[in-house]
Design a protein around this motif. Structure first.
Motif, mmCIF file in Angstrom:
data_model
loop_
_atom_site.group_PDB
_atom_site.id
_atom_site.type_symbol
_atom_site.label_atom_id
_atom_site.label_comp_id
_atom_site.label_asym_id
_atom_site.label_seq_id
_atom_site.Cartn_x
_atom_site.Cartn_y
_atom_site.Cartn_z
ATOM 1 N N UNK A 80 -4.842 -0.133 -33.624
ATOM 2 C CA UNK A 80 -4.647 -0.658 -34.921
ATOM 3 C C UNK A 80 -4.929 -0.505 -36.514
ATOM 4 N N UNK A 81 -4.876 -0.040 -37.010
ATOM 5 C CA UNK A 81 -5.788 0.137 -38.653
ATOM 6 C C UNK A 81 -7.056 1.204 -38.068
ATOM 7 N N UNK A 82 -7.819 1.268 -37.052
ATOM 8 C CA UNK A 82 -9.184 1.538 -37.057
ATOM 9 C C UNK A 82 -9.832 2.737 -38.426
ATOM 10 N N UNK A 124 -13.354 8.155 -41.043
ATOM 11 C CA UNK A 124 -11.715 7.576 -40.248
ATOM 12 C C UNK A 124 -10.903 6.695 -40.555
ATOM 13 N N UNK A 125 -10.079 6.795 -41.059
ATOM 14 C CA UNK A 125 -8.881 6.442 -42.203
ATOM 15 C C UNK A 125 -7.613 5.456 -41.162
ATOM 16 N N UNK A 126 -7.702 4.481 -41.080
ATOM 17 C CA UNK A 126 -6.454 3.247 -40.462
ATOM 18 C C UNK A 126 -5.707 4.473 -39.851
ATOM 19 N N UNK A 127 -6.339 4.577 -38.709
ATOM 20 C CA UNK A 127 -5.472 5.459 -37.291
ATOM 21 C C UNK A 127 -5.079 4.056 -36.954
ATOM 22 N N UNK A 128 -3.405 4.033 -36.191
ATOM 23 C CA UNK A 128 -3.232 3.574 -35.739
ATOM 24 C C UNK A 128 -1.993 4.859 -34.423
ATOM 25 N N UNK A 129 -1.992 4.226 -33.513
ATOM 26 C CA UNK A 129 -1.127 4.622 -31.965
ATOM 27 C C UNK A 129 -1.186 3.897 -31.131
ATOM 28 N N UNK A 130 -0.186 3.807 -30.342
ATOM 29 C CA UNK A 130 -0.104 3.736 -29.096
ATOM 30 C C UNK A 130 -0.072 4.829 -28.089
ATOM 31 N N UNK A 158 -13.353 20.280 -36.901
ATOM 32 C CA UNK A 158 -14.586 20.199 -36.719
ATOM 33 C C UNK A 158 -14.646 19.085 -37.526
ATOM 34 N N UNK A 159 -15.263 18.147 -38.240
ATOM 35 C CA UNK A 159 -15.375 17.115 -39.055
ATOM 36 C C UNK A 159 -14.276 16.064 -39.307
ATOM 37 N N UNK A 160 -13.172 16.403 -38.355
ATOM 38 C CA UNK A 160 -11.963 15.553 -39.138
ATOM 39 C C UNK A 160 -11.929 14.046 -38.523
ATOM 40 N N UNK A 161 -12.497 13.794 -37.257
ATOM 41 C CA UNK A 161 -12.727 12.059 -36.828
ATOM 42 C C UNK A 161 -12.462 12.359 -35.636
ATOM 43 N N UNK A 162 -12.235 13.863 -34.779
ATOM 44 C CA UNK A 162 -12.339 13.276 -33.639
ATOM 45 C C UNK A 162 -13.239 12.515 -32.685
ATOM 46 N N UNK A 163 -14.294 12.562 -32.546
ATOM 47 C CA UNK A 163 -15.413 12.240 -31.687
ATOM 48 C C UNK A 163 -15.688 11.227 -32.273
ATOM 49 N N UNK A 172 0.427 15.989 -22.114
ATOM 50 C CA UNK A 172 1.975 16.009 -22.678
ATOM 51 C C UNK A 172 2.137 15.382 -24.298
ATOM 52 N N UNK A 173 1.205 14.692 -24.627
ATOM 53 C CA UNK A 173 1.686 14.198 -25.415
ATOM 54 C C UNK A 173 -0.189 14.432 -26.924
ATOM 55 N N UNK A 174 -0.229 14.555 -28.074
ATOM 56 C CA UNK A 174 -0.978 14.722 -28.821
ATOM 57 C C UNK A 174 -0.776 14.262 -29.982
ATOM 58 N N UNK A 175 -2.915 14.386 -30.314
ATOM 59 C CA UNK A 175 -2.521 13.669 -31.639
ATOM 60 C C UNK A 175 -3.564 14.601 -32.944
ATOM 61 N N UNK A 176 -3.376 14.799 -34.273
ATOM 62 C CA UNK A 176 -4.177 15.575 -34.487
ATOM 63 C C UNK A 176 -4.144 14.339 -35.602
ATOM 64 N N UNK A 177 -5.937 15.269 -36.201
ATOM 65 C CA UNK A 177 -6.003 14.476 -36.986
ATOM 66 C C UNK A 177 -6.957 15.316 -38.139
ATOM 67 N N UNK A 178 -6.227 15.529 -39.225
ATOM 68 C CA UNK A 178 -7.068 15.394 -39.780
ATOM 69 C C UNK A 178 -7.935 14.804 -41.037
ATOM 70 N N UNK A 179 -9.011 15.001 -41.463
ATOM 71 C CA UNK A 179 -10.110 14.437 -42.627
ATOM 72 C C UNK A 179 -9.386 13.265 -42.329
ATOM 73 N N UNK A 180 -10.190 12.674 -41.470
ATOM 74 C CA UNK A 180 -10.094 10.865 -40.602
ATOM 75 C C UNK A 180 -8.679 10.290 -41.103
ATOM 76 N N UNK A 181 -7.893 10.753 -40.875
ATOM 77 C CA UNK A 181 -6.241 10.621 -40.340
ATOM 78 C C UNK A 181 -5.346 11.093 -39.385
ATOM 79 N N UNK A 182 -4.717 9.859 -38.756
ATOM 80 C CA UNK A 182 -3.723 10.336 -38.031
ATOM 81 C C UNK A 182 -2.528 11.135 -38.776
ATOM 82 N N UNK A 183 -2.506 12.553 -38.761
ATOM 83 C CA UNK A 183 -1.269 13.155 -39.600
ATOM 84 C C UNK A 183 0.137 13.671 -38.135
#
Lengths: 278, 427
Positions: free
Chosen positions: B9-11, B61-67, B80-85, B233-244
């Motif tokens: 929540x809000x990482x 990384x900005x305000x990333x929430x997921x379950x 690269x550099x989107x914040x995945x790692x 089966x599922x994927x998260x796409x992170x772009x410039x620190x945000x979960x898109x």
């Protein structure tokens, strides 16, 4: 694996300052601590010619040089004990301490890859680097026991107190080592300061001279250097010199514990951001 | 409710980036900072803005929430550099979030880099135990799996040899083998499939597939979209620190690809953060022109084209010996075409502070397909700017041979002129 029935829950949030997990996670990973110690011992003398003998050569050579210059030429008093034994007894804990400091202060920085890539209790790194010196320490102690009858010195009953002083040596090494290792993560100056610090500390400790040179109350104050308590404790329990180190030992033990606790607090504080700044 | 394995929540995570070189402070700097910081703070508060002297605040990384549900295999994709790692590092407890919190149910294992913690002086056998312990395995657990690990790594013969004598392939195989046998309920994996040769990669991939089938929760960062599609089966796409976007992996990958294509065809390089170099010269735009100077969206085999690289230089000094190069790779990341200034013309001298580098390529020699272009510029052998995948390049069918034959792109991407002749030999 037996805790599989209880769901293990990890909570991740920002913490500042000391958290108990610094120590409790070490307990969970205690096998890792053994493995680190085992690795450090195993690797220490790999690809050297004389190998483990380094553990004996170091204090022996130091003893010879000190005996010639301080014992013979400077006629340093040695509490009526043959100077070589007098000085070697001090060198056993001293060299353990000196090696512990130089290994430990670099230990975290040297493991920066691990720290940046893997989660594990980081306290295991400085701890293992100090404890892995135990083998060297034991070897040099054995040499002392061989040497004592040779110089006509026999151990006294006070030897039962020796484990206490060994413990004090370890506590002091870990305390100071933690401070230096953690500082080194933030300031690489530590790397250059440590060899110098060790050199100065040697002469500030009663290794080449007896602390009986100091009158009370200065002797008790001298105990602020925890290695003074350790060294005089070794001499008293092994060689039976002088009186039991009373107030001086108490002061040393207190300082040693303070160093250990503040060291852990400081480490725990920095541990939180270690992967980002190392 | 009980089936949630990971909830975040809000990482958020911020880094302060200051001076480029200084990665750690010296005591002197801290002492002087300490002495002058109050002054700076006073000054900046008088000017009415926050104290930013220490550097810019970058939100990795900005305000990333997921379950994530138990048993899900989830891919994390992004540039690269989107914040995945960074996200994985936070979940793996290597670094702390600046804000927000997360909860993970079950033992967590993380494979952020294979082989860290291997000691070169120790043998393969010893390293299996050491590395296993570092990754959080118990000694009994390692003992039980030891044979399996050795068999998987294919280094049986050398198991009692110090790993410093291993080839890099053997080293990586052993490292992956240990990591792959980590039996935790939650597994965080970062790009580990990029090790070893093709055969071993395939083996790793199928091992990952097995892990997925076993019903464990896996979070998997990769640039290999094919692998993500296959495993997750599922994927998260992170772009410039945000979960898109989060959702079914095929859908997320499609969206991601079309966005990637859009960005790369926007040709603007100003926004790119995944670049290296000292930034004395920086590329700002990359595009292709035909002989008449018209901008192109795709090329044709055999055409005459010019690659145009807009740049901006920091104007303080005049640069001599400016080296520029580009490298085109095919869809399998195999380099197929390289050209650099010193091949024919020599490096540039006295370059103006703003301008364009042109490279004319007559009879464009690549067969139809999708390519990516890496670009590079250095001054006096010191890298100024280097961007991998600066743009995508689509090459359509063109009449390279002037015979109507299109070559065989499935076999070979490179086209060359040639003429066949027959001569008989007298007996």
């Amino acid at each position: 694996m037996n805790d599989a029935s209880l769901p293990h829950i990890t909570t991740i949030r920002s913490h500042k300052g000391f958290t108990f997990s610094t120590i409790s996670s070490l307990w969970q990973y205690h096998e890792l601590l053994y493995f680190f110690i085992w690795r450090d011992i195993k690797v220490r003398y790999k690809q050297t010619i004389v190998g483990m003998s380094w553990a004996i050569i170091q204090p022996l050579l130091a003893m010879i040089v000190f005996s010639i210059f301080f014992g013979k030429l400077a006629k340093m008093p040695s509490d009526n004990i043959p100077y070589p034994v007098f000085c070697y007894t001090a060198l056993v804990p001293w060299i353990f301490f000196a090696n512990a400091l130089s290994q430990c202060s670099e230990s975290l920085v040297r493991s920066s890859d691990l720290i940046k890539k893997i989660y594990f209790p980081k306290l295991a790194i400085p701890l293992s680097s100090v404890l892995s010196g135990a083998v060297d320490f034991a070897l040099s102690l054995v040499v002392l026991f061989i040497m004592m009858p040779f110089f006509g010195v026999s151990p006294t009953a006070e030897i039962i107190w020796l484990p206490l002083f060994i413990l004090l040596a370890i506590t002091t090494s870990i305390g100071v080592g933690l401070w230096l290792a953690t500082l080194n993560v933030i300031f690489r100056d530590v790397r250059y300061a440590v060899p110098f610090l060790i050199q100065l500390w040697l002469y500030a400790s009663p290794v080449v001279y007896p602390s009986s040179l100091l009158p009370e109350p200065w002797r008790s104050i001298y105990g602020i250097n925890p290695m003074a308590g350790v060294v005089e404790g070794f001499r008293w329990s092994l060689l039976g010199t002088g009186n039991p180190p009373g107030t001086m030992l108490a002061v040393s033990a207190c300082i040693s514990l303070i160093l250990l606790f503040t060291g852990i607090l400081f480490f725990s504080r920095v541990e939180k951001k270690m992967a980002d700044i190392i | 409710m009980t089936n949630i394995a990971i909830s975040a929540e809000g990482l958020s995570k911020s880094y302060r980036i200051g001076r480029k070189q200084a990665r750690y402070k010296t005591l002197r700097e801290t002492v002087t900072d300490f002495a002058t910081a109050p002054l700076h703070r006073l000054k900046s508060s008088l000017h009415g803005h926050a104290a930013t002297e220490q550097g810019e605040l970058i939100w990795a990384l900005q305000d990333v929430s997921f379950t994530i549900q138990k048993g899900d295999v989830v891919g994390i994709i992004g540039r690269n550099g989107a914040g995945k790692s960074t996200l994985l590092k936070i979940l793996a407890q290597i670094t702390q979030p600046t804000n927000g919190h997360a909860e993970i149910k079950g033992r967590v294992g993380s494979l952020l880099e294979v082989g860290t913690g291997f000691h070169p002086e120790l043998t393969g056998r010893e390293n299996i135990f050491l590395n296993g312990a570092i990754l959080g395995m118990k000694r009994a657990e390692i003992n039980r799996k030891f044979d399996e690990i050795v068999a998987f790594s294919e280094v049986e013969q050398f198991i009692d040899t110090p790993v410093k004598h291993y080839s890099s392939g053997m080293y990586m195989r052993l490292a992956f083998a240990v990591a792959a046998h980590l039996e935790t309920e939650v597994l965080l994996v970062d790009e580990v499939l990029a090790v070893g040769d093709a055969a071993f990669q395939k083996k790793c991939l199928s091992k990952m597939g097995d892990i997925a089938i076993e019903g464990r929760t896996v979070l998997f960062v990769s640039h290999n979209l094919g692998a993500v599609h296959k495993l997750c089966s599922k994927a998260l796409w992170i772009k410039s620190g945000n979960l898109v976007l989060e959702g079914e992996s095929g859908h997320v990958i499609d969206k991601y690809c079309s966005d990637l294509y859009k960005i790369e065809n926007d040709y603007s390089l100003r926004e790119r953060r995944d670049r290296e170099g000292d930034a004395r010269i920086q590329f700002t735009r990359i595009y292709w022109q035909d002989e008449n100077g018209h901008d192109l969206h795709s090329l044709r085999s055999g055409g005459n084209y010019t690659l145009v690289l807009d740049y901006e230089a920091n104007t303080d000094s005049i640069y001599n010996d400016v080296f520029v190069s580009f490298l085109i790779k095919d869809n399998l990341h195999t380099p197929v075409l390289l050209h650099q200034t010193d091949f024919e013309n020599g490096n540039f001298k006295d370059i103006p502070s703003k301008g364009q580098f042109f490279c004319k390529i007559p009879r464009f020699p690549l067969a139809q397909g999708e390519y990516t272009v890496n670009i590079f510029v250095s001054i006096n052998n010191k890298t100024s700017d280097s961007i991998d995948n600066a743009s995508r390049l689509t090459v359509d069918y063109g009449d390279y041979y002037c015979t109507g034959h299109q070559g065989r792109p499935e076999l070979c991407k490179y086209l060359t002129e040639g003429s066949w002749e027959l001569q008989g030999m007298s007996e």
